[in-house]
Design a protein around this motif. Structure first.
Motif, PDB file in Angstrom:
ATOM      1  N   MET A  92       0.823  -1.211   0.000  1.00  0.00           N
ATOM      2  CA  MET A  92       0.000   0.000   0.000  1.00  0.00           C
ATOM      3  C   MET A  92       0.855   1.258   0.000  1.00  0.00           C
ATOM      4  O   MET A  92       0.605   2.209  -0.745  1.00  0.00           O
ATOM      5  N   ALA A  93       1.880   1.282   0.858  1.00  0.00           N
ATOM      6  CA  ALA A  93       2.736   2.463   0.959  1.00  0.00           C
ATOM      7  C   ALA A  93       3.443   2.750  -0.357  1.00  0.00           C
ATOM      8  O   ALA A  93       3.670   3.909  -0.716  1.00  0.00           O
ATOM      9  N   ASP A  94       3.805   1.698  -1.089  1.00  0.00           N
ATOM     10  CA  ASP A  94       4.443   1.892  -2.390  1.00  0.00           C
ATOM     11  C   ASP A  94       3.475   2.490  -3.404  1.00  0.00           C
ATOM     12  O   ASP A  94       3.891   3.180  -4.341  1.00  0.00           O
ATOM     13  N   VAL A  95       2.169   2.215  -3.234  1.00  0.00           N
ATOM     14  CA  VAL A  95       1.152   2.822  -4.099  1.00  0.00           C
ATOM     15  C   VAL A  95       0.889   4.254  -3.668  1.00  0.00           C
ATOM     16  O   VAL A  95       0.924   5.184  -4.470  1.00  0.00           O
ATOM     17  N   ASP A  96       0.626   4.443  -2.374  1.00  0.00           N
ATOM     18  CA  ASP A  96       0.346   5.780  -1.823  1.00  0.00           C
ATOM     19  C   ASP A  96       0.351   5.690  -0.298  1.00  0.00           C
ATOM     20  O   ASP A  96      -0.579   5.140   0.289  1.00  0.00           O
ATOM     21  N   PRO A  97       1.374   6.218   0.369  1.00  0.00           N
ATOM     22  CA  PRO A  97       1.451   6.107   1.832  1.00  0.00           C
ATOM     23  C   PRO A  97       0.419   6.960   2.564  1.00  0.00           C
ATOM     24  O   PRO A  97       0.308   6.858   3.789  1.00  0.00           O
ATOM     25  N   ALA A  98      -0.331   7.777   1.823  1.00  0.00           N
ATOM     26  CA  ALA A  98      -1.341   8.621   2.465  1.00  0.00           C
ATOM     27  C   ALA A  98      -2.730   8.000   2.460  1.00  0.00           C
ATOM     28  O   ALA A  98      -3.685   8.613   2.956  1.00  0.00           O
ATOM     29  N   ILE A  99      -2.860   6.786   1.916  1.00  0.00           N
ATOM     30  CA  ILE A  99      -4.145   6.087   2.013  1.00  0.00           C
ATOM     31  C   ILE A  99      -4.477   5.912   3.490  1.00  0.00           C
ATOM     32  O   ILE A  99      -3.631   5.473   4.276  1.00  0.00           O
ATOM     33  N   PRO A 100      -5.695   6.254   3.922  1.00  0.00           N
ATOM     34  CA  PRO A 100      -6.045   6.077   5.343  1.00  0.00           C
ATOM     35  C   PRO A 100      -5.933   4.625   5.780  1.00  0.00           C
ATOM     36  O   PRO A 100      -6.327   3.704   5.060  1.00  0.00           O
TER      37      PRO A 100
END
Length: 246
Positions: free
Chosen positions: A67-75
């Motif tokens: 997930m962090a590699d996709v977008d670390p700001a995803i809740p």
């Protein structure tokens, strides 16, 4: 001419739009990588309308890394039940820092529910289903209220009710994404190795699946990572995956 009143047959129920959308996405994502599934969830719903739910347990770092590699700001929603191991809370903080997660929300049970239903703090023993409901299911329902979809880390190889999970499914009014549905233990190990992820502190002590302290034991079988959960009971799930969140 007949006076018999003609009664029309009841019309078929209208198709559930969430179920139809889930089925279409599940078909489109067949064979997709976990990162592609998470990226699709964000693209379909928007970053602010999808959340990843994590226990920060024994295998959680792999999904959080993807997930962090996709977008670390995803809740990220973390259910702090009040019964978690201190090692799990410390592991949460370690992973937040290492992965650069920027929106981790720790959700706790309502004090009124605890005072009413578990004043002696022994509900986990007398009624574990109700304990899970007030400490996990109800808090998750509150936490997911702002979202149109959620991401979780269930895997088919965990067996039981998880053996046939799709990549995308309907969960009431929300879409539910299972990006790790088709991964293997070897895939997870590779994510840990390549990402230089720390193991959960309790893993080396034989806790292959880590939940709440009173209901987690060392696994009785390495082939069944969840064999240490609710040992001696027929219970195999806390309820967040068997009860609709809306």
């Amino acid at each position: 001419m007949s006076d018999v009143t003609q009664h029309s047959l009841p019309s078929a129920a209208a198709p559930d739009p969430v179920a139809l959308r889930a089925a279409a996405l599940n078909s489109a994502l067949r064979g997709a990588s976990p990162a592609e599934i998470i990226a699709t969830a964000v693209r379909e719903l928007g970053r602010d309308r999808v959340a990843l739910v994590s226990s920060f347990g024994s295998e959680s770092a792999a999904l959080l890394k993807v997930m962090a590699d996709v977008d670390p700001a995803i809740p990220v929603v973390f259910l702090d039940t009040g019964w978690l191991f201190a090692e799990t809370l410390a592991y949460r903080d370690t992973l937040i820092d290492q992965l650069g997660l920027t929106d981790v929300r720790s959700i706790k049970p309502l004090p009124a529910d605890l005072d009413r239903d578990d004043p002696a703090q022994d509900l986990w023993f007398s009624d574990p289903d109700k304990c899970c409901f007030i400490r996990k299911v109800e808090p998750l329902r509150r936490a997911l209220a702002p979202f149109d979809g959620w991401i979780n880390g269930r895997k088919r190889f965990q067996g039981g009710a998880r053996a046939e999970i799709p990549v995308v499914e309907a969960d009431g009014v929300r879409l539910k994404f299972n990006p790790f549905a088709d991964v293997s233990r070897e895939d997870i190990a590779a994510i840990y190795t390549l990402g230089k992820l720390p193991p959960h502190p309790l893993l080396e002590s034989g806790f292959l699946s880590v939940g709440c302290m009173p209901c987690t034991s060392r696994a009785s079988s390495e082939g069944d990572t969840r064999s240490g959960r609710w040992q001696g009971r027929s219970k195999t799930e806390c309820g967040i995956h068997t009860m609709k969140t809306s």
